[in-house]
Each structure stands twice: as C-alpha cells, then as structure tokens.
Write a protein that holds these residues in place. Structure first.
Motif, PDB file in Angstrom:
ATOM      1  N   ALA A  56      22.865  10.330  -6.134  1.00 17.06           N
ATOM      2  CA  ALA A  56      23.430   9.148  -5.498  1.00 17.06           C
ATOM      3  C   ALA A  56      24.348   9.524  -4.334  1.00 17.06           C
ATOM      4  CB  ALA A  56      24.197   8.313  -6.526  1.00 17.06           C
ATOM      5  N   TYR A  57      24.958  10.717  -4.393  1.00 16.95           N
ATOM      6  CA  TYR A  57      25.868  11.168  -3.341  1.00 16.95           C
ATOM      7  C   TYR A  57      25.127  11.844  -2.197  1.00 16.95           C
ATOM      8  CZ  TYR A  57      30.051  13.289  -1.248  1.00 16.95           C
ATOM      9  OH  TYR A  57      31.051  13.638  -0.391  1.00 16.95           O
ATOM     10  N   ALA A  58      23.948  12.432  -2.493  1.00 13.12           N
ATOM     11  CA  ALA A  58      23.242  13.284  -1.538  1.00 13.12           C
ATOM     12  C   ALA A  58      22.957  12.606  -0.197  1.00 13.12           C
ATOM     13  CB  ALA A  58      21.945  13.799  -2.173  1.00 13.12           C
ATOM     14  N   PRO A  59      22.500  11.318  -0.128  1.00 16.13           N
ATOM     15  CA  PRO A  59      22.158  10.733   1.180  1.00 16.13           C
ATOM     16  C   PRO A  59      23.301  10.718   2.172  1.00 16.13           C
ATOM     17  CG  PRO A  59      21.248   9.397  -0.600  1.00 16.13           C
ATOM     18  CD  PRO A  59      22.144  10.404  -1.243  1.00 16.13           C
ATOM     19  N   SER A  60      24.557  10.610   1.692  1.00 19.12           N
ATOM     20  CA  SER A  60      25.684  10.543   2.613  1.00 19.12           C
ATOM     21  C   SER A  60      25.995  11.899   3.241  1.00 19.12           C
ATOM     22  CB  SER A  60      26.928  10.016   1.878  1.00 19.12           C
ATOM     23  OG  SER A  60      27.333  10.927   0.872  1.00 19.12           O
ATOM     24  N   LEU A  61      25.371  12.979   2.758  1.00 20.78           N
ATOM     25  CA  LEU A  61      25.653  14.319   3.274  1.00 20.78           C
ATOM     26  C   LEU A  61      24.813  14.676   4.493  1.00 20.78           C
ATOM     27  CD1 LEU A  61      25.946  16.234  -0.117  1.00 20.78           C
ATOM     28  CD2 LEU A  61      27.799  15.512   1.392  1.00 20.78           C
ATOM     29  N   GLY A  62      23.766  13.890   4.757  1.00 18.62           N
ATOM     30  CA  GLY A  62      22.932  14.183   5.913  1.00 18.62           C
ATOM     31  C   GLY A  62      22.265  15.539   5.790  1.00 18.62           C
ATOM     32  N   THR A  63      22.390  16.368   6.826  1.00 22.79           N
ATOM     33  CA  THR A  63      21.718  17.678   6.848  1.00 22.79           C
ATOM     34  C   THR A  63      22.388  18.694   5.932  1.00 22.79           C
ATOM     35  OG1 THR A  63      23.029  18.308   8.786  1.00 22.79           O
ATOM     36  CG2 THR A  63      20.874  17.318   9.193  1.00 22.79           C
ATOM     37  N   LYS A  64      23.551  18.380   5.412  1.00 23.97           N
ATOM     38  CA  LYS A  64      24.208  19.332   4.499  1.00 23.97           C
ATOM     39  C   LYS A  64      23.465  19.436   3.173  1.00 23.97           C
ATOM     40  CE  LYS A  64      28.895  18.804   6.354  1.00 23.97           C
ATOM     41  NZ  LYS A  64      29.053  20.219   6.764  1.00 23.97           N
ATOM     42  N   HIS A  65      22.762  18.397   2.832  1.00 26.85           N
ATOM     43  CA  HIS A  65      21.963  18.431   1.598  1.00 26.85           C
ATOM     44  C   HIS A  65      20.588  19.006   1.931  1.00 26.85           C
ATOM     45  CE1 HIS A  65      20.365  17.219  -2.282  1.00 26.85           C
ATOM     46  NE2 HIS A  65      19.341  16.656  -1.645  1.00 26.85           N
ATOM     47  N   PRO A  66      20.041  19.910   1.062  1.00 27.99           N
ATOM     48  CA  PRO A  66      20.536  20.284  -0.273  1.00 27.99           C
ATOM     49  C   PRO A  66      21.250  21.634  -0.323  1.00 27.99           C
ATOM     50  CG  PRO A  66      18.264  20.904  -0.077  1.00 27.99           C
ATOM     51  CD  PRO A  66      18.637  20.336   1.253  1.00 27.99           C
ATOM     52  N   GLY A  67      21.508  22.239   0.842  1.00 28.62           N
ATOM     53  CA  GLY A  67      21.949  23.630   0.825  1.00 28.62           C
ATOM     54  C   GLY A  67      23.367  23.872   0.380  1.00 28.62           C
ATOM     55  N   GLN A  68      24.140  22.798   0.109  1.00 31.55           N
ATOM     56  CA  GLN A  68      25.554  23.013  -0.194  1.00 31.55           C
ATOM     57  C   GLN A  68      25.878  22.991  -1.681  1.00 31.55           C
ATOM     58  OE1 GLN A  68      26.989  23.955   2.398  1.00 31.55           O
ATOM     59  NE2 GLN A  68      25.317  23.307   3.759  1.00 31.55           N
ATOM     60  N   LEU A  69      24.902  22.705  -2.534  1.00 32.49           N
ATOM     61  CA  LEU A  69      25.160  22.721  -3.979  1.00 32.49           C
ATOM     62  C   LEU A  69      25.549  24.126  -4.420  1.00 32.49           C
ATOM     63  CD1 LEU A  69      22.313  20.431  -5.300  1.00 32.49           C
ATOM     64  CD2 LEU A  69      24.745  20.112  -5.722  1.00 32.49           C
ATOM     65  N   GLY A  70      26.607  24.210  -5.205  1.00 32.39           N
ATOM     66  CA  GLY A  70      27.058  25.497  -5.736  1.00 32.39           C
ATOM     67  C   GLY A  70      27.868  26.315  -4.759  1.00 32.39           C
ATOM     68  N   ARG A  71      28.158  25.816  -3.572  1.00 33.33           N
ATOM     69  CA  ARG A  71      28.935  26.581  -2.588  1.00 33.33           C
ATOM     70  C   ARG A  71      30.407  26.181  -2.617  1.00 33.33           C
ATOM     71  NH1 ARG A  71      26.377  26.632   3.242  1.00 33.33           N
ATOM     72  NH2 ARG A  71      28.170  28.037   3.480  1.00 33.33           N
ATOM     73  N   ARG A  72      31.235  27.034  -2.017  1.00 30.22           N
ATOM     74  CA  ARG A  72      32.665  26.728  -1.927  1.00 30.22           C
ATOM     75  C   ARG A  72      32.867  25.567  -0.964  1.00 30.22           C
ATOM     76  NH1 ARG A  72      31.954  32.243  -2.077  1.00 30.22           N
ATOM     77  NH2 ARG A  72      33.185  33.390  -3.638  1.00 30.22           N
ATOM     78  N   ALA A  73      33.794  24.682  -1.309  1.00 29.10           N
ATOM     79  CA  ALA A  73      34.004  23.477  -0.516  1.00 29.10           C
ATOM     80  C   ALA A  73      34.380  23.806   0.922  1.00 29.10           C
ATOM     81  CB  ALA A  73      35.078  22.614  -1.164  1.00 29.10           C
ATOM     82  N   LYS A  74      35.194  24.833   1.119  1.00 26.88           N
ATOM     83  CA  LYS A  74      35.676  25.146   2.465  1.00 26.88           C
ATOM     84  C   LYS A  74      34.545  25.632   3.365  1.00 26.88           C
ATOM     85  CE  LYS A  74      39.349  27.623   4.907  1.00 26.88           C
ATOM     86  NZ  LYS A  74      40.516  28.509   4.777  1.00 26.88           N
ATOM     87  N   GLU A  75      33.510  26.239   2.752  1.00 32.68           N
ATOM     88  CA  GLU A  75      32.412  26.770   3.552  1.00 32.68           C
ATOM     89  C   GLU A  75      31.595  25.656   4.197  1.00 32.68           C
ATOM     90  OE1 GLU A  75      30.078  29.216   1.055  1.00 32.68           O
ATOM     91  OE2 GLU A  75      31.621  30.743   0.745  1.00 32.68           O
TER      92      GLU A  75
END
Length: 545
Positions: free
Chosen positions: A102-121
C-alpha cells in the motif's frame, strides 16, 4: 503454536496469567521459534513487498537473519505486510527499512530497490527534513503532521509531494526504543486540488485590501450587480449597477435583506439558497426576480461564494436575454409549423399523384374486366335477354367491388368486406344462411375485384340451384392466411342434390382460371352431391405495402 506450558503429568495447560516471569519468558521464546521456523513467520504473505523481502540476503544485512530478529520487530513486520494501509518500519541504529504494497506507489522510482536498506541511503535528498523527526521519535515522542511538503525523487525527477504521516516509537523486547513505525498517506492530489479550488474562489475582501484601485474600478464599472452580504442575507455593500438596473441606491438596500425586492413566488427558494450558501456551498447558477423602482420585475441570474463568513455575489440581468429566447422559441415554433405544412402539402401532392396513377390503372383493369364479362356472357348465353341479365348482374358485382376499393384506396381491399358486399344481393340483412370465418386480410385492387366476381358467381349459382335456393340451405365461407399464402373455401350445405353441369360456361372459367391468375395460384370447383365446394389458393398482394 503453544500458548501455555504443560506439567509433567500431561494435564491441561496452565493459565499464563498465573505463570511466573521465568515460565512466561520460556513460552515466549518457544512461540518465537515456532513462528520463525522454516524461514516463514513474519515475512509470510504480504504481496509483492513480502516476496521482495524474502529474497533479500539478510545474513549480509545489519539486522541479520529473520530467525534472530526480536519478537517486536517480527510482529511489526507481520502487521505491516498484512495491512492495506500504507505503512513503513525503520529498525535498529541504521533504521533499516520495511514497507508494504500500500505504501509502495508513493515511492515512485525508489520502489522496489529500497527494501531492507538504511533510511539515510535512500532518503538522502530529504534527510535534512527527516533526521529531526527520527530523533524526536527515538526520544519516545510521536510525530504527526498533515499535508507536509517533501521533495522526493520520482519518475520525472525531483518533485514536490505532500504526505500526512505519523511516526511512532517501536519498543524492542528489552523495553528500549529500537525502531520507528510510520503510518502514511500521500495527499498530493488533495493538496493540489484544494489549492486550485482556493485559487478559483476569488477572495473579494483580500483583493480589496491588496488591490483597492482595481477593485474599485470593477466595482464601479461592472454592468452586473455586485454585492456583499452576511449569512442572514443582509446586504453590507452593493455596487452602482444596482441603481442602473433596478433604480435603488445603496442606501436603500444596505442593512436590509432583499426580501422586500424579491418576487413573492421567489422568496422561499431565495431563502433556501442563502441557507445553502451559509453551510459552505457555492452558487453557480440561481435565478430569481427583483422589483425595480418603477414596480416592474427584472430577472437576475446569480453566482455566489461564501468566504470568511460573508457571501460575495454577482447577478446578471437576463430579462432581455430570456425575452429574446422566448421570441426565438416562438419563431422556431412558427418555422416548424410552416415547415410541417410544406411537408404536408408535399405529401398531399404525392398522394394525389399516386391516386391519379391508381385511378388510371384501375379504370384500365375495370374496362378490361367489363370487356371480358360482356364477351363471355354473350358467347355463353342462349339468348340476348339471358346475356343482358348476366352482363347486368356481373357488372353490378364489379361496381360493388369498385365501391369497396375506392373506400379502401390507401388500405387495400378487406377480404371480409368484399365477401359481405358481394353476398348482400343474395342473402337477407342478417346473413342467417351464411357463416364467415377468417383472419384480417387485405388484397390488391385487382385481387379484390376478382374475389368479388368469384363470390358473386358462386352466390348467384347457389341462389338458383344450391344452398341459397332453399330455406334450410347454408353457405360456409372460410379463409386462411399464412405469411402471404392465401386460401379461400366456399362450401354449400343443405341445398338440393348437385349434379355436374353438362357444359362449362363463363362462370366456371372465371372461378377456375381468371380469378386464380390474380392470386398467382390455382382453384378447384367440385360438384359434390351434398353441395358445391370451391377452393382458391394463391398469394396476396397488399397495396398498403
């Protein structure tokens, strides 16, 4: 999963409410092992994001393998993956990120590569905005904000987006804050829509404060009636156009409602519209009538918007426009009537031409029929007197048929009427000796004349020698219609015994040859001992088609 320990005797499980802290800790450890055994548990399900999380090599991640995660993290991840509302979890010192479908669409191109990564990255472009929020939550304070503006990287570059979100602390198994729980919904569309709507609703008071000169020009030069009223409908200010259009000056209008100006039939609906405006609605088109100083009424079309407790109104005088519309409607109606009259005249001319052609055609057919009647009657009659009688009777039958065809010129010849008219000279007014039965059927003019002659011939013979020559005799006439296939039966009963005539005269040839030709069919004439039987088969040609 076991919820309570059992004793060595195998009795029922103990109630955890009475378990010691040591026993409770053991059971929680067992429950955690059962949930995560076989690498299932908290990462099970969850749609696309759940599948992506299961593919991550967690052994190389700061959080380690899911089997070693704290129960608090496992519970949070499980709840997140199975929620239909946008959620995100950051865990550990590095704020490793989890989010759901449900959250993924608001991430645009950041999804799906940001799962499991540090927030600051992956929030690097927004970290200056987010870091203070995370610090606040780690101190144990929830952070909530509505329609906050951020600038994430999306498909078309860095864009401004709006979010309503709440960051809450996540406590670990030891009671320390170890993560951040985020519930978020993107409100970009709502914020943009509200901004556009606010831009459309012009704030007249603000314009008066910021651009008084332009406002005064519009106010003084507008041909439309401008006015400001409170939610009770009391006018606070009106433009000079009120005097131009209605004759009333501002001093006569301001401080009063307009009820004294409204047409009595419009007062109720005007008050209802003011109440609707007071509740926040906008008036795009509302019409009522105001009395002028000379006692006449003008029709006004209103638009109004409520802003800051006041009603800003614009009214256009549409009296002349409505009158012109009424005149145009009357003109269009007159033109329509004239056009219809022209069409009717054309149709009458067309019908007259059809009638002329039909009359010519029928005259030719009648003349040919009379020639045949005269020729055949003379040839087959023993004397001139007999021939004269036969000719007169047959021509009279033809004349009767013509009467029917003239009356039904546009409708075709009705079978029942042709038979009834042809029988009338031979039977009483009540037709007691004749029964007729058949469906509605219509013939062409030529077929109608042929049928009339056939019935006349049959009835004449029946009156002389057959079923109509004696009081107890009867005639049965039946006809059938299947699609265009037509069948007529003439059956005589109760008359004198019938014998086959010695010779075939014109009447027989008329019945068996001439009339069937009009129906493109055939006919038979049988002289049974108990009565004559005539059968006609063919197709009908309806002139109405």
């Amino acid at each position: 999963m076991r919820l309570a320990p059992t004793d060595d005797t195998g009795d029922e499980p103990q109630n955890l409410c009475h378990a010691t802290p040591r026993e409770l800790g053991t059971e929680l450890a067992i429950a955690a092992w059962e949930m995560t055994s076989g690498y299932v548990g908290c990462l099970a399900g969850g749609g696309e994001c759940g599948e992506l999380l299961r593919k991550i090599d967690w052994a190389r991640n700061p959080l380690g393998s899911p089997e070693t995660w704290p129960i608090a993290l496992q519970s949070a991840v499980r709840m997140l993956l199975h929620s239909r509302f946008g959620m995100m979890v950051h865990w550990g010192p590095d704020l490793v990120t989890f989010y759901n479908d449900a959250y993924a669409p608001s991430l645009g191109t950041k999804h799906p590569g940001q799962l499991g990564r540090r927030a600051k990255e992956w929030w690097s472009e927004m970290w200056d905005d987010l870091a203070p929020i995370f610090e606040t939550v780690r101190r144990g304070e929830a952070f909530y904000v509505e329609n906050a503006a951020y600038h994430p990287d999306r498909a078309h570059g860095r864009q401004t987006a709006y979010f309503t979100h709440c960051h809450s602390p996540l406590w670990g198994d030891t009671g320390e804050i170890e993560g951040v729980f985020l519930v978020v919904t993107e409100t970009t569309r709502q914020v943009v829509a509200e901004a556009e709507l606010k831009a459309l609703n012009v704030d007249l008071k603000l314009q008066a404060d910021t651009n008084a000169q332009d406002r005064d020009r519009i106010w003084n030069l507008s041909v439309d009636l401008l006015g400001v009223a409170d939610f009770d409908g009391v006018w606070l200010n009106v433009s000079p156009a009120w005097t131009t259009v209605l004759g009333w000056n501002a001093a006569e209008v301001v401080g009063r409602t307009s009820q004294w100006l409204e047409h009595p039939d419009d007062q109720a609906k005007t008050q209802a519209e003011i109440k609707r405006l007071a509740k926040g609605a906008t008036t795009w088109e509302f019409t009522n009538r105001f009395r002028t100083q000379d006692g006449t009424y003008r029709t006004l079309s209103w638009r109004a918007v409520p802003t800051d407790g006041l009603l800003y109104c614009v009214a256009r005088d549409v009296t002349a426009e409505l009158a012109q519309t009424s005149r145009n409607d009357a003109l269009n109606e007159a033109l329509g009537l004239a056009n219809q009259e022209l069409l009717d005249q054309r149709e009458a001319d067309r019908v007259r031409q059809v009638l002329q052609r039909e009359l010519s055609h029928r005259l030719k057919n009648s003349f040919a029929m009379v020639q045949a009647i005269v020729s055949q009657s003379v040839r087959n009659s023993p004397s001139a007197a007999d021939a004269g009688k036969a000719i007169t009777a047959r021509v009279q039958a033809l004349s009767n048929a013509q009467d029917i065809l003239v009356r039904a010129l546009n409708e075709g010849a009705d079978v029942a009427e042709v038979i009834t008219t042809s029988l009338r000279p031979h039977v009483g007014a009540d037709h007691a000796q004749v029964s007729m039965e058949g469906p509605p059927a219509f013939l062409s003019a030529q077929q109608g004349m042929g049928l009339a002659l056939a019935v006349h011939e049959l009835a004449t013979n029946a009156a002389k020698y057959g079923g109509l020559s004696v009081p107890n005799g009867r005639i049965v006439v039946q006809w059938y219609l299947t699609d265009d296939n037509f069948c007529l039966l003439w059956i005589e009963k109760g008359g004198p015994p019938v014998t086959l005539p010695e010779r075939q005269g014109f009447g027989s040839r008329l019945l068996t040859r001439i009339v069937p030709s009009y129906f493109t069919g055939n006919a038979s004439l049988a002289y049974a001992p108990d009565g004559v039987r005539y059968e006609l088969n063919g197709t009908i040609a309806d002139d109405r088609r």
